[in-house]
Design an enzyme around this catalytic site. Structure first.
Site, PDB file in Angstrom:
ATOM      1  N   PHE A 132       0.773  -1.059   0.101  1.00 39.79           N
ATOM      2  CA  PHE A 132       0.075   0.022   0.121  1.00 39.79           C
ATOM      3  C   PHE A 132       0.881   0.937   0.088  1.00 39.79           C
ATOM      4  O   PHE A 132       1.915   1.288   0.683  1.00 39.79           O
ATOM      5  CB  PHE A 132      -0.923   0.221   1.371  1.00 39.79           C
ATOM      6  CG  PHE A 132      -1.624  -1.149   1.338  1.00 39.79           C
ATOM      7  CD1 PHE A 132      -3.052  -0.995   0.846  1.00 39.79           C
ATOM      8  CD2 PHE A 132      -1.508  -2.241   2.112  1.00 39.79           C
ATOM      9  CE1 PHE A 132      -3.877  -2.130   0.951  1.00 39.79           C
ATOM     10  CE2 PHE A 132      -2.280  -3.274   2.411  1.00 39.79           C
ATOM     11  CZ  PHE A 132      -3.409  -3.495   1.644  1.00 39.79           C
ATOM     12  N   ASP A 133       0.380   1.975  -0.579  1.00 45.51           N
ATOM     13  CA  ASP A 133       0.827   3.272  -0.584  1.00 45.51           C
ATOM     14  C   ASP A 133       0.200   4.072   0.493  1.00 45.51           C
ATOM     15  O   ASP A 133      -0.873   3.605   1.065  1.00 45.51           O
ATOM     16  CB  ASP A 133       0.762   4.510  -1.876  1.00 45.51           C
ATOM     17  CG  ASP A 133       0.777   5.809  -1.637  1.00 45.51           C
ATOM     18  OD1 ASP A 133       1.850   6.335  -1.299  1.00 45.51           O
ATOM     19  OD2 ASP A 133      -0.010   6.653  -2.168  1.00 45.51           O
ATOM     20  N   LYS A 134       0.727   5.034   1.380  1.00 47.93           N
ATOM     21  CA  LYS A 134       0.071   5.417   2.663  1.00 47.93           C
ATOM     22  C   LYS A 134      -0.692   6.565   2.414  1.00 47.93           C
ATOM     23  O   LYS A 134      -2.104   6.485   2.547  1.00 47.93           O
ATOM     24  CB  LYS A 134       1.152   5.661   3.695  1.00 47.93           C
ATOM     25  CG  LYS A 134       0.302   6.295   5.116  1.00 47.93           C
ATOM     26  CD  LYS A 134       1.435   6.544   6.066  1.00 47.93           C
ATOM     27  CE  LYS A 134       2.009   7.992   5.756  1.00 47.93           C
ATOM     28  NZ  LYS A 134       1.261   9.313   6.293  1.00 47.93           N
ATOM     29  N   VAL A 188      -1.308  -1.110  -4.143  1.00 48.59           N
ATOM     30  CA  VAL A 188      -2.483  -0.040  -4.168  1.00 48.59           C
ATOM     31  C   VAL A 188      -2.178   1.247  -3.941  1.00 48.59           C
ATOM     32  O   VAL A 188      -1.473   1.616  -2.756  1.00 48.59           O
ATOM     33  CB  VAL A 188      -3.522  -0.441  -3.079  1.00 48.59           C
ATOM     34  CG1 VAL A 188      -4.806   0.175  -2.918  1.00 48.59           C
ATOM     35  CG2 VAL A 188      -3.665  -2.152  -2.970  1.00 48.59           C
TER      36      VAL A 188
END
Lengths: 622, 77
Positions: A310-312, A507
């Site tokens: 995941f990107d944050k 994502v």
């Protein structure tokens, strides 16, 4: 004549069925053998006509189709005067085709319904100020449109006057109405449930979010997976092979009945239909639920994913950071904040927006010699002063001394989960800001669902500092967290995981992370309508709705398993039929055709179950 | 050069695709490599030379095989 027969195919099927029933009635009730025989002869000729014409057309274009196999079988049965078989086989074939068409159309209906939701007309303001109904094609960007209660919003636009509630299910899959007032964004294809609004058209036709969704879903429908392409190639040779096999069996055994029974049993219908039916139903379910799956290959890849990265910001967090803590070093606060705001106005970074929002009203000065330092921040000249705004790495690069007090503050801010923005004026640190983003509501539960669906590694990669990402990882129960990552660092990390044999989904919001989205086995974009997100990714979660992610994974797993079930049914049926014809007494042409048609319907109905797929607890169909 | 997307009422049998593909490829003015029959969407996509063949002729060739055409969309390729 030919097209007349095609048009009346359903009526022909019905008459053929009635003739068969009357034949049976003549036999059992009236005990009239002549009437019995003639009913079946007429039914054979009547029902066989459309099949024979289709067979002729197929041979004309050099294709040995199922119609050819059935026609040869029916002619064979007719020649050996087995009129019951010829009549029943033609009827079952026609009736089976009719049912297949009906059920297949139903399977495709999820996508058809979506395309039918496209708006067709709009109330456009004309030169005299009055609103007139026009075709949606006649609306241009900048036009003023009126949308009344119950009407579809015809374009993507901005509300100019009025207010109301809009059902955005066609875009997001979420049917709870969303409140819209002046300056709200509205989307084509959504429905105004109450109120009246006037909007300005910002995007029209195929450029609207809805237009792009339809285009993507249609393209997804068009794409074929490797398995489908293999089955297509296989069926090209399989049907002629069945014909040759039957001819050889006929020649060697001199048993015409056995030869024509093989012809009927060998029809490949269920095998060829099974996989695409599962795919189209899966894509249809996704389209209805705010998940765009770009094709069958994506379904296959996504179902096997064991690592999700995941990107944050904007993915695990809401992407709307706010300044939470601030420390000033030295005097002239107002002056320093003015410099800081002037520099941040040059940037469109989410942290810059948070800083500007926090500073509020101030005096802006002219900014010169702006230099963006990748992964660091910005350095610029304001009123002759060198202003550096960014992270600790930038300060080190600028030789800004961070004394022990500052280092303690930095540590504390990081432990509290802040992203840091430091401001130095002429090489001297003046301000330290801690900026925090909120974790998306419900993300923790969604991540647990992903684990239950078999995802082993949940990883966050962020450009933010390690302290912040560690805090997010702890709070959400992620397996790994890595901070200080530039976009190229993220894609290198994905490459490394792939080299280790992990099947990785990434994502992200698709703006900074297109390299990672493209590189991952499956790129998943939180698509709030951005072109990059929609173009680069394999899967789009509409309206950036994170809760769609477990649904998407569950759906692809169910679709992949549904495909396998369909292949199993199809191959199993052919094997059982062939074994029966060789080793049993009860198999004949009619039973073979009945089982064959039943197997086709079974795979279609099995595929249709996916249209009702909902994720409940663990991965399961309801 | 024109690009046509021909929507069919339904495609329910696998050999339908082969039949339509071969029939359309055999017409004059058709780019054979462009013919794509899509089972999932019941659609035929094809690039054609509008000076050599009309969209109506392509539709007729498909309808003659027994597959009614619902609508066609033609745009520049």
């Amino acid at each position: 004549m030919q097209s007349y027969i095609f048009r009346k195919k359903n009526q022909i099927t019905l008459i053929s069925g009635i003739l068969i029933l009357s034949g049976l009635f003549s036999h059992f009730a009236l005990e009239n053998a002549t009437l019995f025989t003639w009913s079946f002869i007429i039914a054979s000729v009547f029902g066989g006509a459309p099949i024979a014409i289709q067979a002729y057309q197929a041979l004309k274009v050099k294709v040995i189709s199922i119609d050819v196999l059935v026609t040869i079988a029916v002619i064979g049965a007719f020649l050996i005067q087995n009129y019951e078989e010829s009549a029943i086989v033609t009827f079952l074939f026609l009736f089976g085709s009719f049912l297949e068409q009906r059920t297949l159309n139903k399977t495709r209906s999820a996508i058809k319904e979506l395309t039918e939701m496209a708006p067709e007309s709009a109330l456009k303001q004309m030169e005299n100020g009055e609103f007139e109904e026009v075709e949606v094609d006649e609306v241009d960007e900048g036009d003023i449109l009126l949308v009344k209660t119950g009407a579809k919003v015809p374009v993507d636009g901005t509300v100019l006057t009025g207010k109301g509630h809009i059902n955005e299910a066609s875009i997001t899959g979420e049917s709870v109405p969303v409140s819209k007032t002046v300056d709200s964004e509205v989307f084509a294809g959504t429905i105004l449930e109450n109120g009246t609004i006037q909007i300005r058209a910002d995007r029209v036709g195929e450029d609207t979010t809805f237009g792009r969704i339809i285009e993507l879903v249609e393209e997804a429908q068009d794409s074929k997976s490797e398995a489908e392409r293999f089955i297509d190639r296989f069926s090209k040779y399989y049907t002629p092979a069945v014909l040759i096999l039957s001819l050889m069996i006929g020649l060697f055994s001199r048993d015409i009945e056995l030869a024509i029974t093989i012809l009927v049993l060998g029809c490949p219908g269920a095998l060829v239909i099974g996989v695409p039916v599962s795919n189209v139903a899966g894509i249809g379910n996704g389209a209805r639920n705010g998940v765009l799956l770009k094709g069958s290959e994506v379904i296959n890849d996504f179902s096997k994913v064991d690592t999700i990265v995941f990107d944050k910001t904007g993915t695990l967090t809401v992407g709307n950071p706010e300044v939470a803590e601030i420390v000033f070093y030295g005097a002239n606060r107002e002056e320093v904040l003015g410099y800081l705001a002037s520099v941040e106005r040059e940037s469109d970074h989410p942290l810059a927006k948070a800083v500007l929002q926090d500073i509020g009203g101030t005096t802006f000065s002219t900014v010169e010699e702006t230099e963006v330092v990748k992964g660091g921040g910005i350095v610029a000249k304001v009123k002759g002063h060198r202003i550096a705004v960014g992270n600790v790495a930038l300060m080190e690069k600028e030789n800004v001394a961070l004394n022990k007090n500052v280092q303690r503050d930095v540590e504390r801010f990081e432990q509290n989960g802040n992203s840091l923005v430091l401001t130095a004026v002429d090489g001297e640190l003046k301000v330290l800001m801690g900026i925090r983003d909120q974790i998306r509501p419900g993300v923790k539960q969604d991540l647990q669902k992903l684990k239950k669906l078999g995802v082993k590694n949940l990883v966050v990669l962020s450009g933010d500092n390690q302290g912040t990402v560690d805090l997010v990882a702890r709070e959400l129960g992620l397996t790994e967290a890595h901070g200080h990552m530039l976009p190229e660092g993220k894609s290198a990390y994905i490459e490394k995981m792939q080299a280790e044999g992990q099947i990785v989904a990434f994502v992200g919001d698709g703006v900074n992370d297109s390299p990672s989205l493209a590189l991952a086995n499956v790129g998943i974009a939180m698509g709030n309508g951005t072109d990059v997100a929609i173009e680069t990714s394999d899967v789009v979660l509409m309206n950036s709705d994170f809760s769609r992610l477990p649904h998407a994974l569950g759906l692809t797993k169910s679709t992949a398993s549904n495909m396998k079930q369909n292949i199993f049914i199809a191959v199993g049926v052919v094997l059982v039929l062939l074994a029966s014809v060789l080793f049993s007494e009860w198999m004949n042409m009619s039973i073979g055709m009945l089982v064959h048609e039943a197997s086709i319907l079974a795979v279609i109905l099995n595929g249709m179950r996916l249209l009702r797929f909902r994720l409940r607890g663990k991965n399961q169909n309801d | 050069m024109q690009k046509a997307i021909i929507q069919l009422e339904t495609l329910s049998c696998p050999s339908c695709m082969q039949k339509i593909e071969n029939a359309v490829k055999g017409l004059n003015g058709i780019h054979p490599d462009s013919v794509n029959v899509l089972f999932n969407a019941s659609k035929v996509k094809v690039d054609f030379d509008s000076e050599a063949i009309a969209i109506g002729d392509i539709e007729k060739a498909i309808e003659d095989l027994g597959y009614p055409v619902l609508k066609s969309k033609v745009k520049s390729a």
